[in-house]
Structure formats: C-alpha cells, structure tokens
Scaffold this motif. Structure first.
Motif, PDB file in Angstrom:
ATOM      1  N   ARG A 268       0.832  -1.216   0.000  1.00 31.36           N
ATOM      2  CA  ARG A 268       0.000   0.000   0.000  1.00 31.36           C
ATOM      3  C   ARG A 268       0.859   1.255   0.000  1.00 31.36           C
ATOM      4  NH1 ARG A 268      -3.103  -3.027   3.731  1.00 31.36           N
ATOM      5  NH2 ARG A 268      -2.278  -1.852   5.499  1.00 31.36           N
TER       6      ARG A 268
ATOM      7  N   ALA B  17       0.685   3.901  -2.997  1.00 28.39           N
ATOM      8  CA  ALA B  17       0.250   5.256  -2.660  1.00 28.39           C
ATOM      9  C   ALA B  17       1.321   6.277  -3.036  1.00 28.39           C
ATOM     10  CB  ALA B  17      -0.068   5.342  -1.162  1.00 28.39           C
TER      11      ALA B  17
ATOM     12  N   GLU C 259      -6.464  12.240  -3.646  1.00 23.99           N
ATOM     13  CA  GLU C 259      -6.413  11.381  -2.462  1.00 23.99           C
ATOM     14  C   GLU C 259      -7.513  10.326  -2.447  1.00 23.99           C
ATOM     15  OE1 GLU C 259      -4.141  10.898   0.059  1.00 23.99           O
ATOM     16  OE2 GLU C 259      -2.987  12.061  -1.372  1.00 23.99           O
ATOM     17  N   GLU C 260      -8.675  10.659  -2.980  1.00 22.06           N
ATOM     18  CA  GLU C 260      -9.746   9.659  -3.007  1.00 22.06           C
ATOM     19  C   GLU C 260      -9.368   8.493  -3.919  1.00 22.06           C
ATOM     20  OE1 GLU C 260     -14.333   9.554  -4.404  1.00 22.06           O
ATOM     21  OE2 GLU C 260     -13.847  10.968  -2.810  1.00 22.06           O
TER      22      GLU C 260
ATOM     23  N   ASP D  55      -6.819   6.403  -2.126  1.00 22.45           N
ATOM     24  CA  ASP D  55      -7.448   5.558  -1.104  1.00 22.45           C
ATOM     25  C   ASP D  55      -8.123   4.341  -1.742  1.00 22.45           C
ATOM     26  OD1 ASP D  55      -6.664   7.087   1.036  1.00 22.45           O
ATOM     27  OD2 ASP D  55      -8.522   8.243   1.143  1.00 22.45           O
ATOM     28  N   ASP D  56      -8.844   4.572  -2.837  1.00 21.09           N
ATOM     29  CA  ASP D  56      -9.518   3.461  -3.520  1.00 21.09           C
ATOM     30  C   ASP D  56      -8.503   2.454  -4.051  1.00 21.09           C
ATOM     31  OD1 ASP D  56     -11.875   4.702  -2.990  1.00 21.09           O
ATOM     32  OD2 ASP D  56     -12.294   5.337  -5.045  1.00 21.09           O
TER      33      ASP D  56
ATOM     34  N   LYS E 179      -5.532   1.849  -2.911  1.00 24.09           N
ATOM     35  CA  LYS E 179      -4.949   1.096  -1.792  1.00 24.09           C
ATOM     36  C   LYS E 179      -5.862  -0.064  -1.389  1.00 24.09           C
ATOM     37  CE  LYS E 179      -3.486   3.606   1.699  1.00 24.09           C
ATOM     38  NZ  LYS E 179      -3.512   4.763   2.643  1.00 24.09           N
TER      39      LYS E 179
ATOM     40  N   GLU F  10      -4.009   0.500  10.712  1.00 24.75           N
ATOM     41  CA  GLU F  10      -4.497  -0.064   9.464  1.00 24.75           C
ATOM     42  C   GLU F  10      -4.948  -1.504   9.702  1.00 24.75           C
ATOM     43  OE1 GLU F  10      -1.861   0.627   6.217  1.00 24.75           O
ATOM     44  OE2 GLU F  10      -1.924   2.787   6.543  1.00 24.75           O
TER      45      GLU F  10
ATOM     46  N   ASP G  32      -6.895   4.319   9.753  1.00 18.79           N
ATOM     47  CA  ASP G  32      -6.515   4.978   8.501  1.00 18.79           C
ATOM     48  C   ASP G  32      -6.877   4.146   7.280  1.00 18.79           C
ATOM     49  OD1 ASP G  32      -5.186   7.039   9.986  1.00 18.79           O
ATOM     50  OD2 ASP G  32      -3.566   5.597  10.350  1.00 18.79           O
ATOM     51  N   PHE G  33      -7.016   2.845   7.503  1.00 19.65           N
ATOM     52  CA  PHE G  33      -7.267   1.953   6.365  1.00 19.65           C
ATOM     53  C   PHE G  33      -7.965   0.709   6.867  1.00 19.65           C
ATOM     54  CE2 PHE G  33      -6.239  -1.748   3.869  1.00 19.65           C
ATOM     55  CZ  PHE G  33      -6.516  -1.333   2.577  1.00 19.65           C
TER      56      PHE G  33
ATOM     57  N   PRO H 281     -11.809   7.125   4.697  1.00 20.49           N
ATOM     58  CA  PRO H 281     -11.738   5.942   3.850  1.00 20.49           C
ATOM     59  C   PRO H 281     -12.479   4.729   4.409  1.00 20.49           C
ATOM     60  CG  PRO H 281      -9.594   6.430   4.833  1.00 20.49           C
ATOM     61  CD  PRO H 281     -10.480   7.586   5.122  1.00 20.49           C
TER      62      PRO H 281
ATOM     63  N   ARG I 169     -16.063   5.040   3.575  1.00 22.36           N
ATOM     64  CA  ARG I 169     -16.251   4.794   2.128  1.00 22.36           C
ATOM     65  C   ARG I 169     -16.365   3.289   1.835  1.00 22.36           C
ATOM     66  NH1 ARG I 169     -16.382   6.345  -2.923  1.00 22.36           N
ATOM     67  NH2 ARG I 169     -15.023   5.459  -4.512  1.00 22.36           N
TER      68      ARG I 169
END
Lengths: 135, 123
Positions: A21, A25, A35-36, A39-40, A42, B34, B66-67, B98, B101
């Motif tokens: 990741r 990234a 950044e979105e 994030d997706d 990752k 994470e 964060d993840f 995130p 999301r």
C-alpha cells in the motif's frame, strides 16, 4: 513519461501487504492522483494481495507476488499478478466466505472496469487502468 | 524491488492499536492504524474476548483507523452476527474518511449502526 513498469515483489505473507500500500500510494501520489483515488487504489491492491496470499496458501506455494505500476502519458496501469482464484475471477459467488465475497465486491465497486487477466495454473491477475491528470 | 521474508517483527511496521474501556454498560473498543489481513486477527481476538466474556453492548470506534479492507469488515460482520444471536448491540463510530467509504460501497453502512462520536453511539 517512461512506460517502464515500477515493480515490487513481496513474499506471500500478510505482513507485507502494508508495504504494498505504501508503494502504490507513493507512486500514484507522485503521478498526481487525488487522495480519493489513492485511497480506492490502496483498498483494491490490498484486496488483490490478500487473495494472492490465500491462493498460494491453498496451493501450498510460496512464489512471490509481483505488483507492477506502469505510468503512461495519460494513464497509470496497476497490476497484481496471480491475485484471484478462478471462482472469484469468474464472478462465482457460491462460497459462503463473507470476507472473500466482500473483497471481490470491493474491487468491483471501486473499479468497475478492473480487468481480470487469466494466467496459467488457475489463477488470474487484476489489472486497473487509471486516468492521470494532463499536465 | 524485491522484498525477502524476514522475522515478522522486522516487517510489521504497520499495526493496529486496541484500547478497551467501559462506560454505562457499554464496552468500547478503540481501534487505530491499518486493518488488513495481517492486523485483523488482533482486532478479532480483542472483540472475541469481550463477546466470550458476556459483553452484549459493544462500540467499535474506528475514528483513528486509517485503512480497512474486507478482512476488517469481515471481523465486524462476524461480531454483529454474534451479538444479534444474543440480542446484543454493535455500534460503530466512523466519521468521514476511507473506512466509511468502504462501508458505503459494500452496502454495510445500511447494516451497521454508525455514529460520528462515541457519545452518540452510547447515548
């Protein structure tokens, strides 16, 4: 811009997924992805690596996992080699494994145009093509 | 670049922090870092310890995560199932970010009781 792939090769161990990741990234931010999108990306790469590790565990293999990032003039192509078993690659949801279904669903939801490229040995690679902002 | 296998402690630079506290009948699990295939077992163990100890009102605070990928989601879905079997309650604290999301794109935001703060979750 060079089309030479940037390649990371990791042992098929869960401890290395975070490193993947970080790699993905860093490169995608440097190429200007927002950044979105980072994030997706990752999430999808993490899912693909998770499946790649599970596939090797099931097969009793210890072959490394390769992640290739190929920047082009207007796109970034991301590929995780040998990431999916055929059942997931074909969209077969007969497994009752919630987590694996969620992982497959996440890949499809975040990148509907993700390509699944069949490879030898019943495995398939995941390939994503992301648009890059024009300079 | 090729990474070679090494002792876990050398490569495990990303890990989760797990803090558990209690308030007014609720147990609150605060998670940070994470959550993936490597770290999700730690989260699962922490939650299972509470459930096996008889906890029925649980808040999992994901604000400092964060993840999270499907392995973390699987742990949360498993906890929700276990709690529903005993008429328990699971609430998540998950403001923008995130983690929210991935909950939304999987449809799990409609399955879980999600709040912005721990106070809202336990109120």
């Amino acid at each position: 811009m060079s089309s030479t792939p940037l390649t990371l090769e990791i042992p098929p161990l869960p401890a290395y997924i975070g490193t993947v990741r970080l790699f993905v990234a860093a490169v995608s931010r440097q190429l200007g992805l927002d950044e979105e999108a980072v994030d997706d990306l990752k999430v999808v790469v993490s899912e693909a690596c998770t499946e790649a590790i599970r596939a090797r565990e099931q097969a009793g293999e210890e072959s490394p996992i390769r992640i290739l990032l190929t920047p082009g003039s207007s796109t970034l192509v991301v590929e995780v080699e040998d990431a999916l078993n055929e059942d997931l690659a074909s969209g077969d949801s007969t497994t009752d494994n919630i987590t694996r279904n969620l992982g497959s669903e996440l890949i499809r939801a975040l990148f509907p145009k993700a390509e699944v490229v069949a490879r030898d040995g019943g495995l398939a690679s995941v390939r994503l093509t992301l648009p890059l902002a024009q300079a | 670049m090729r990474l070679h296998p090494g002792p876990y402690e050398e490569v495990a630079r990303i890990d989760i922090q797990l803090d558990i506290e209690g308030t007014e009948g609720w147990r609150i699990v605060r998670v940070g870092g994470e959550v993936d295939l490597f770290t999700a077992p730690k989260l699962k163990e922490g939650i299972l310890d509470l459930l096996n100890g008889g906890v029925t009102k649980l808040v999992v605070d994901l604000e400092k995560v964060d993840f999270m990928d499907s392995t973390g989601l699987g742990v949360l879905v498993g906890a929700l199932r276990r709690l529903k079997e005993r008429d328990g309650t699971l609430s998540l604290v998950c403001p923008q970010g995130p983690v929210l999301r991935v909950l939304e794109v999987t449809g799990l935001s409609k399955v879980f009781d999600i709040h912005d703060t721990v106070g809202d979750a336990t109120g």
